[in-house]
Structure formats: structure tokens, C-alpha cells
Design a protein around this motif. Structure first.
Motif, PDB file in Angstrom:
ATOM      1  N   ILE A  31      31.357  35.550  49.534  1.00 50.72           N
ATOM      2  CA  ILE A  31      32.463  36.453  49.252  1.00 50.72           C
ATOM      3  C   ILE A  31      33.439  36.395  50.420  1.00 50.72           C
ATOM      4  CG2 ILE A  31      33.129  38.842  48.743  1.00 50.72           C
ATOM      5  CD1 ILE A  31      30.371  39.328  47.589  1.00 50.72           C
ATOM      6  N   GLU A  32      34.707  36.182  50.089  1.00 45.80           N
ATOM      7  CA  GLU A  32      35.735  36.059  51.130  1.00 45.80           C
ATOM      8  C   GLU A  32      36.873  37.052  50.883  1.00 45.80           C
ATOM      9  OE1 GLU A  32      35.364  31.237  52.046  1.00 45.80           O
ATOM     10  OE2 GLU A  32      37.146  32.009  51.025  1.00 45.80           O
ATOM     11  N   ARG A  33      37.447  37.510  51.983  1.00 35.76           N
ATOM     12  CA  ARG A  33      38.749  38.165  51.920  1.00 35.76           C
ATOM     13  C   ARG A  33      39.777  37.158  52.415  1.00 35.76           C
ATOM     14  NH1 ARG A  33      40.613  42.840  56.049  1.00 35.76           N
ATOM     15  NH2 ARG A  33      40.859  40.985  57.368  1.00 35.76           N
ATOM     16  N   ILE A  34      40.824  36.958  51.638  1.00 32.99           N
ATOM     17  CA  ILE A  34      41.860  35.998  51.997  1.00 32.99           C
ATOM     18  C   ILE A  34      43.189  36.752  52.060  1.00 32.99           C
ATOM     19  CG2 ILE A  34      43.022  33.846  51.345  1.00 32.99           C
ATOM     20  CD1 ILE A  34      40.455  33.266  49.580  1.00 32.99           C
ATOM     21  N   VAL A  35      43.897  36.594  53.164  1.00 36.10           N
ATOM     22  CA  VAL A  35      45.185  37.262  53.324  1.00 36.10           C
ATOM     23  C   VAL A  35      46.281  36.203  53.397  1.00 36.10           C
ATOM     24  CG1 VAL A  35      46.525  38.902  54.685  1.00 36.10           C
ATOM     25  CG2 VAL A  35      44.036  39.128  54.592  1.00 36.10           C
ATOM     26  N   SER A  36      47.235  36.322  52.478  1.00 33.76           N
ATOM     27  CA  SER A  36      48.371  35.394  52.418  1.00 33.76           C
ATOM     28  C   SER A  36      49.653  36.187  52.630  1.00 33.76           C
ATOM     29  CB  SER A  36      48.470  34.713  51.048  1.00 33.76           C
ATOM     30  OG  SER A  36      47.216  34.413  50.493  1.00 33.76           O
ATOM     31  N   HIS A  37      50.684  35.480  53.050  1.00 31.79           N
ATOM     32  CA  HIS A  37      51.974  36.158  53.214  1.00 31.79           C
ATOM     33  C   HIS A  37      53.064  35.114  52.989  1.00 31.79           C
ATOM     34  CE1 HIS A  37      54.380  39.397  55.632  1.00 31.79           C
ATOM     35  NE2 HIS A  37      54.951  39.071  54.502  1.00 31.79           N
ATOM     36  N   GLY A  38      53.256  34.780  51.725  1.00 32.19           N
ATOM     37  CA  GLY A  38      54.264  33.791  51.378  1.00 32.19           C
ATOM     38  C   GLY A  38      53.739  32.369  51.339  1.00 32.19           C
ATOM     39  N   GLN A  39      52.479  32.180  51.753  1.00 30.84           N
ATOM     40  CA  GLN A  39      51.945  30.815  51.716  1.00 30.84           C
ATOM     41  C   GLN A  39      51.696  30.361  50.285  1.00 30.84           C
ATOM     42  OE1 GLN A  39      50.455  33.120  53.757  1.00 30.84           O
ATOM     43  NE2 GLN A  39      50.844  32.339  55.811  1.00 30.84           N
ATOM     44  N   TRP A  54      35.404  33.522  41.191  1.00 27.24           N
ATOM     45  CA  TRP A  54      36.012  34.705  40.569  1.00 27.24           C
ATOM     46  C   TRP A  54      36.909  35.313  41.626  1.00 27.24           C
ATOM     47  CZ3 TRP A  54      36.202  39.903  41.731  1.00 27.24           C
ATOM     48  CH2 TRP A  54      36.592  40.774  40.701  1.00 27.24           C
ATOM     49  N   VAL A  55      38.165  35.525  41.312  1.00 33.87           N
ATOM     50  CA  VAL A  55      39.089  35.975  42.350  1.00 33.87           C
ATOM     51  C   VAL A  55      39.972  37.105  41.832  1.00 33.87           C
ATOM     52  CG1 VAL A  55      40.888  34.263  41.828  1.00 33.87           C
ATOM     53  CG2 VAL A  55      40.664  35.150  44.157  1.00 33.87           C
ATOM     54  N   MET A  56      40.200  38.085  42.710  1.00 33.94           N
ATOM     55  CA  MET A  56      41.059  39.218  42.359  1.00 33.94           C
ATOM     56  C   MET A  56      42.127  39.368  43.437  1.00 33.94           C
ATOM     57  SD  MET A  56      40.141  43.206  41.404  1.00 33.94           S
ATOM     58  CE  MET A  56      39.123  43.572  42.818  1.00 33.94           C
ATOM     59  N   VAL A  57      43.361  39.601  43.002  1.00 33.17           N
ATOM     60  CA  VAL A  57      44.408  40.036  43.930  1.00 33.17           C
ATOM     61  C   VAL A  57      44.248  41.550  44.069  1.00 33.17           C
ATOM     62  CG1 VAL A  57      46.886  40.389  44.226  1.00 33.17           C
ATOM     63  CG2 VAL A  57      46.021  38.165  43.489  1.00 33.17           C
ATOM     64  N   VAL A  58      43.729  41.975  45.210  1.00 35.90           N
ATOM     65  CA  VAL A  58      43.488  43.412  45.401  1.00 35.90           C
ATOM     66  C   VAL A  58      44.803  44.117  45.702  1.00 35.90           C
ATOM     67  CG1 VAL A  58      42.076  45.121  46.608  1.00 35.90           C
ATOM     68  CG2 VAL A  58      41.205  42.801  46.292  1.00 35.90           C
ATOM     69  N   LYS A  59      45.689  43.411  46.377  1.00 41.90           N
ATOM     70  CA  LYS A  59      46.997  43.972  46.757  1.00 41.90           C
ATOM     71  C   LYS A  59      47.969  42.803  46.893  1.00 41.90           C
ATOM     72  CE  LYS A  59      49.119  45.911  50.910  1.00 41.90           C
ATOM     73  NZ  LYS A  59      49.785  44.622  51.155  1.00 41.90           N
ATOM     74  N   GLY A  60      49.207  43.017  46.446  1.00 48.34           N
ATOM     75  CA  GLY A  60      50.201  41.956  46.577  1.00 48.34           C
ATOM     76  C   GLY A  60      50.465  41.276  45.254  1.00 48.34           C
ATOM     77  N   GLU A  75      48.941  40.279  39.830  1.00 48.47           N
ATOM     78  CA  GLU A  75      49.375  41.412  40.642  1.00 48.47           C
ATOM     79  C   GLU A  75      48.172  42.272  40.964  1.00 48.47           C
ATOM     80  OE1 GLU A  75      52.847  43.210  38.963  1.00 48.47           O
ATOM     81  OE2 GLU A  75      53.964  41.336  39.194  1.00 48.47           O
ATOM     82  N   SER A  76      48.429  43.364  41.638  1.00 48.75           N
ATOM     83  CA  SER A  76      47.341  44.191  42.153  1.00 48.75           C
ATOM     84  C   SER A  76      46.303  44.525  41.071  1.00 48.75           C
ATOM     85  CB  SER A  76      47.934  45.486  42.718  1.00 48.75           C
ATOM     86  OG  SER A  76      46.924  46.304  43.215  1.00 48.75           O
ATOM     87  N   GLY A  77      45.074  44.149  41.315  1.00 45.91           N
ATOM     88  CA  GLY A  77      43.972  44.423  40.393  1.00 45.91           C
ATOM     89  C   GLY A  77      43.692  43.305  39.417  1.00 45.91           C
ATOM     90  N   ASP A  78      44.594  42.335  39.311  1.00 49.46           N
ATOM     91  CA  ASP A  78      44.364  41.235  38.357  1.00 49.46           C
ATOM     92  C   ASP A  78      43.276  40.299  38.883  1.00 49.46           C
ATOM     93  OD1 ASP A  78      46.251  42.047  36.493  1.00 49.46           O
ATOM     94  OD2 ASP A  78      47.846  40.789  37.322  1.00 49.46           O
ATOM     95  N   HIS A  79      42.365  39.944  37.993  1.00 49.53           N
ATOM     96  CA  HIS A  79      41.309  39.006  38.382  1.00 49.53           C
ATOM     97  C   HIS A  79      41.156  37.938  37.323  1.00 49.53           C
ATOM     98  CE1 HIS A  79      38.423  41.132  35.707  1.00 49.53           C
ATOM     99  NE2 HIS A  79      38.946  42.244  36.170  1.00 49.53           N
ATOM    100  N   ILE A  80      40.644  36.787  37.773  1.00 50.73           N
ATOM    101  CA  ILE A  80      40.517  35.624  36.915  1.00 50.73           C
ATOM    102  C   ILE A  80      39.296  34.840  37.357  1.00 50.73           C
ATOM    103  CG2 ILE A  80      42.025  34.194  38.385  1.00 50.73           C
ATOM    104  CD1 ILE A  80      43.208  32.967  35.813  1.00 50.73           C
ATOM    105  N   ASN A  81      38.655  34.185  36.410  1.00 55.12           N
ATOM    106  CA  ASN A  81      37.495  33.358  36.729  1.00 55.12           C
ATOM    107  C   ASN A  81      37.890  31.883  36.638  1.00 55.12           C
ATOM    108  OD1 ASN A  81      34.691  32.959  37.318  1.00 55.12           O
ATOM    109  ND2 ASN A  81      34.452  32.276  35.206  1.00 55.12           N
TER     110      ASN A  81
END
Lengths: 106, 106
Positions: A31-39, A54-60, A75-81
Motif C-alpha cells: 500500500i502506497e501513498r503517492i503525492v503528485s502536483h502537476g506531474q 487498486w487506486v483511489m484519488v483521496v484528494k485532488g 476526482e476526490s474519492g474516485d477509485h479504479i481497479n
């Protein structure tokens, strides 16, 4: 004793590159937390992973692109497998805010 | 084609009981959204799982209790890893708001 950590702790300030923190690393799951900012991924840089994700955009906000040309906005809360071998890349992340992903590789 | 779902969609209104939605169910991992509203485990109802569980309180507040008497409070963003066989129970969830958990069983 089980330790508690916080998902929002130590969000990186310097976001020249994506920043990845591993929250859990086990034989069967990571399990990873990934932080992006325009990348985004390099233009030809398809992710073609041997693991499923399985990945979710928790914020952003972000756009994933697939090699059939399809794009999906998250967007925030969207997840996809993303099954193993599903070629995808990050086409866009919001340049105006940090996008924080929770990714479960299995 | 990969479908996008939203973690915050269809939050249940009637919270007499905890409500569990399975977000992913695979051989090696199961991801659930659990919504509580003041519920706790029955007094003697220890969870003693054969699977390990990584769990995050995405929103709300809760207290987990362990069979050695220790309690940990979890607030928004707090996550903890519970190895298989780690006897625990939910001692408290906030009665004044919905508590939304993301649980990864592996």
C-alpha cells in the motif's frame, strides 16, 4: 504493538517529483501513498505492471490514459481497479493542488 | 474497460447497523468500505481474523481495543495494520457523525 500512522502526515512541500511513501509492504500486498502536483507520466511511459493495482484519488484530481486512447478523470474519492498488464499512464494531475493517491498493489 | 466508482457515493442514511460495501474482491485481497455511526462490537465480540487487515478511518472517529487492554483512538486519516490473529474489537465510534473506514484484508 500496532502503531497508528496518519495518511495526511508529512505531506511533502517540495513537489518537483512525485513522492511515494510505502504504508504497508507485505508478501501479497503493498500500500502506497503517492503525492503528485502537476506531474504526469512521460509521454511514452506506460505503466505495464505485473501486479494489479487498486487506486483511489483521496484528494485532488487526475486523468488516467489507457493505450486504447480512453481517458478517465478521477476526482476526490474516485477509485479504479487496474488489472495486471493493463497499460496506463497518468496523463494529467491538477497543477493547482496536491493530488494524493492511495494505491493498493496486489 | 475499467470502471470508476466513488468512495463517498451512496453513503447509507439508515445506520442502525454497520454497513459494509465490498470495493474489490480478489483471491489475495479484499477492500471494503465500512460505515459506522455509534456502533461498537458486542462486548465479548473479539475479531480474531485469519486474514491480516490494514484499516484507515477516512472520516470520523473510533476507538479500537485489544485483548491486552490497550486502546487506540483513530481519527480522520489514521491507519493501523492488524496482523492475522490480532484480537481486537471496535470499542467506540463517534455517535455524532458517520465514521467511514477503508479496510484492506490480505
Amino acid at each position: 504493538m500496532q502503531a497508528v500512522s496518519n495518511f495526511w502526515a508529512s505531506l511533502p512541500d517540495d513537489l518537483e517529483h512525485e513522492v511515494i511513501d510505502t504504508l504497508l509492504d507485505d508478501d501479497s500486498v503493498r500500500i502506497e501513498r503517492i503525492v503528485s502536483h502537476g506531474q504526469s507520466s512521460p509521454e511514452q511511459g506506460w505503466y505495464d505492471q505485473t501486479q494489479s493495482e487498486w487506486v483511489m484519488v483521496v484528494k485532488g484530481a487526475a486523468v488516467l490514459a489507457f493505450d486504447d486512447g480512453r481517458e478517465v478523470r478521477l476526482e476526490s474519492g474516485d477509485h479504479i481497479n487496474l488489472p495486471a498488464g493493463c497499460r496506463h499512464r497518468v496523463a494529467w494531475t491538477d497543477p493547482d493542488q496536491k493530488t494524493v493517491w492511495l494505491a493498493v498493489f496486489y
